[in-house]
Design a protein around this motif. Structure first.
Motif: not given
Length: 715
Positions: A386-409
């Motif tokens: 995961n990445y919890v992000y912030a910057d000088k412009e006031g943007n904030i974010a949480h990215y649930y980062n992962a290489m998620m397998p594209k399993r058949p649906v």
């Protein structure tokens, strides 16, 4: 390697053809690497706490300097990390390390790197990795007595391969491997055991990141908390550094031995915190073996031949004596295969074919805007985190980062249990590729003005609107749904605070309480409802816990019994293990306290200690609280030694005019192994007192407090 490891792999190695070497192979002459100084120009200024600030005209100069500086402080661990990556740790540490070396070959780490090194990563990344490798080689040339046989030369491929091997371990690939080889997969006890690269506690015991937007702060500042929980020593313990070049690499934060980038921290315009996430990123396929030919497996009604490769593992036993163990590694189209008494199982995991992680991390280090940062993540080259992000412009974010397998649906695949055993005889169940970055759960600039992660579900990343919703994601992605105690406390503390100050954020970070509804709350309530013999020690302990407020202050005389009794349940939940017997744990805790302290209510800080050499300090905190402390009781010392949890902590803030500042603290100090150095433990008392120090980001401040100033190559 830890003790709770691949017992079955040990059996495999013990049954192998053995070769013998009379002497260990010799390393090349390290003196030849002295000339590397002519390729780079770097300046390493160490601040008041000897944290290296590394300056260079080019990024490669700073990469070279980062390796050299880290080598000065912890070459032994760097060397171990490099030998692990090569699958050669047993040449230095003997038979116990052979299991790790086997795993490297089983994963095919070097097949991936060798196949794609020239074509899959860009020249900038290759040059960066080579510069870091040159820094290690140059340090070795100045310290030839510290070098293990066979280490040199360290190469750029060693650095790239380190990411391919280690990153899947953070999301639990090792746990799946252990379950398979021990014959427990598909039994409902899949995660009872776990594999460790060292004897240190697992690195996924916790972490948190919090970002506050200007709209939610009391003074218009943007704030970021970087607070990963790691082992306090070893190959995944944090090392603090700052790098700055004329080419725009400008980062302060922390990294691991062998990593040529800052893994989390901040630059002049943005920053991020890293936390472990654990979506379902491993699939285990049960294969059908040909009864007439054990080297064939069934796929789509046809028998297929396994690919077979020899794993040669060199093990040092006594002095120069080595043995070479050999074992076949089988591979199906799904991935590498373990043959056990329970059958044949193929593994397929996120990142098994990935070698671009360093390139992505370098792009993150060079990012200057939110768009830059998201472009780096869109490479989808980091298996998890995961990445919890912030910057000088006031943007904030949480990215649930992962290489998620594209399993058949679809209806055809609705009965497949991707968390259990997957049929291995159908090719359409073998997933190909990963979901793009745009399909990852994220919370970006929510109306609440704050985001967080504490190893919990991305569906809980803020309060109110703007959070991802479970119905928007395929169930086959295996996204977490858990909520940790730390997540509960973050929401309770931040949820109603409409104007969060610098002091608020600091106080909230060091909160050491268990939440109502947490596993500890439930355990204590169960205990209080039990009946014990009148006037017994059990009843006395029960009476003591009746007034526990679930806080873990060092001065508390109730927390010791409460934490020792409840921690095994916290850990069982984290590791998905069966719960222990409550009465037995309670009785054991009472006995331990009475034996070592002569009472059942010692101050928690007498029990819970930060230990460095012959010094120790009392600590508040406990497992899965925001002041996270994980420890092991030392019977000889008579107290619990902190081994993991809060380690490197950074508070970052951008003023309304965009100026950045940060305060940091390390659990011990920059001199990782040199007990004679004043910087071996100079940050420990500050850390224990829950304070930080201002990081000198401008040259004038740095020069006013510098403790050394080294130039290599005439910078």
């Amino acid at each position: 390697m830890g003790k709770k490891i691949l017992i079955a792999v040990t059996a495999l190695l013990a049954s192998i053809y053995i070769g013998f070497w009379a002497t260990a192979p010799r390393s090349v002459d390290p003196q030849q690497y002295q000339m590397l100084a002519d390729k780079y120009q770097v300046r390493i200024v160490r601040d008041k706490y000897a944290v290296p600030h590394i300056f260079g005209a080019r990024d490669v100069d700073a990469a070279f300097g980062l390796a050299y500086a880290h080598g000065e402080d912890d070459f032994e661990t760097m060397q171990d990390v490099l030998l692990v990556t090569r699958g050669k740790l047993a040449t230095l540490h003997g038979v116990d390390a052979a299991k790790t070396d086997y795993l490297v070959q089983f994963m095919g780490v070097w097949d991936v790197v060798d196949a794609g090194y020239e074509s899959r990563i860009n020249q900038q990344t290759r040059d960066h990795a080579q510069a870091y490798a040159d820094g290690v080689n140059y340090y070795a040339s100045e310290n030839p007595d510290k070098i293990a046989a066979g280490l040199l030369p360290v190469t750029a491929k060693d650095i790239v391969a380190g990411f391919t091997f280690k990153t899947p371990l953070f999301y639990g690939f090792d746990q799946a491997v252990a379950a398979v080889v021990e014959g427990r997969y598909g039994t409902g006890l899949d995660k009872l055991a776990y594999l460790q690269v060292t004897d240190s506690p697992q690195p996924d015991l916790g972490s948190q990141g919090i970002a506050i937007a200007p709209s939610r702060s009391d003074d218009g500042y943007t704030r970021l908390l970087v607070n990963s929980h790691q082992p306090l020593t070893g190959p995944v313990a944090w090392y603090e550094a700052r790098v700055k070049t004329d080419q725009g690499w400008d980062m302060a934060g922390s990294t691991f031995p062998g990593a040529p980038v800052i893994l989390h921290g901040h630059g002049p315009t943005l920053g991020w915190a890293s936390t472990v996430n654990k979506p379902d990123l491993v699939d285990v396929y049960q294969l059908t073996i040909n009864p007439n030919n054990e080297d064939q497996y069934l796929l789509d009604d046809q028998w297929r031949n396994f690919e077979v490769k020899d794993a040669a593992i060199d093990v040092t036993f006594w002095g120069p004596i080595r043995w070479t163990f050999h074992e076949a590694i089988y591979r199906s189209v799904h991935g590498p295969v373990f043959k056990t008494e329970k059958g044949a199982f193929a593994l397929r995991w996120a990142g098994m074919d990935e070698m671009r992680t360093l390139e992505e991390m370098l792009a993150m280090n060079k990012a200057r805007t939110k768009a830059d940062f998201e472009a780096a993540l869109s490479m989808t080259a980091s298996p998890s985190i995961n990445y919890v992000y912030a910057d000088k412009e006031g943007n904030i974010a949480h990215y649930y980062n992962a290489m998620m397998p594209k399993r058949p649906v679809g209806e055809k695949f609705s009965s497949i249990d991707w968390l259990g055993l997957v049929p291995g005889d159908q090719s359409d169940l073998i997933w190909q590729g990963y979901y793009p970055f745009e399909r990852m759960p994220s919370t970006v600039n929510p109306p609440s003005g704050f985001v967080y992660n504490a190893n919990n579900s991305p569906y809980h990343s803020s309060v109110g609107e703007g959070q991802p919703k479970p119905q928007d994601y395929e169930s086959s992605m295996g996204i977490q749904t858990n909520v940790s105690n730390r997540a509960l406390r973050i929401e309770a503390l931040f949820g109603d605070d409409e104007a969060i100050s610098r002091e608020d954020l600091h106080n909230y970070k060091y909160d050491n309480r268990y939440a109502e509804g947490s596993v500890v709350d439930h355990v204590i309530k169960r205990l209080l409802a039990m009946s014990f013999e009148p006037e017994s020690e059990l009843q006395a302990g029960q009476k003591l816990l009746q007034s526990w407020d679930l806080a873990t202050d060092a001065e508390s005389r109730i927390a010791a019994l409460g934490v020792l009794t409840s921690s095994p349940f916290v850990m069982a939940l984290m590791r998905e293990e069966p719960e222990p017997d409550l009465t037995e744990v309670f009785e054991k805790s009472l006995t331990l306290l009475q034996h070592h302290f002569g009472r059942i209510d010692p101050k928690w800080g007498e029990v819970n200690r930060l230990v460095r050499g012959d010094k120790s300090w009392p600590l508040s905190g406990a497992p899965d609280v925001l002041r996270a402390v994980y420890g092991e009781f030392d019977e000889e010392a008579g107290y619990q030694k902190a081994t993991a949890g809060d380690s490197y902590i950074m508070f970052v803030e951008w003023a309304p005019d965009g100026k950045v500042s940060s305060r940091t603290i390390h659990n011990f100090g920059s001199a990782t192994l040199d007990a004679t150095s004043s910087h071996y433990d100079d940050q420990a008392p500050i850390f224990a007192s829950e304070k930080e120090r201002a990081l000198p980001l401008d040259m004038a401040t740095l020069m006013a407090e510098k403790t050394s100033d080294k130039r290599i190559g005439g910078y």
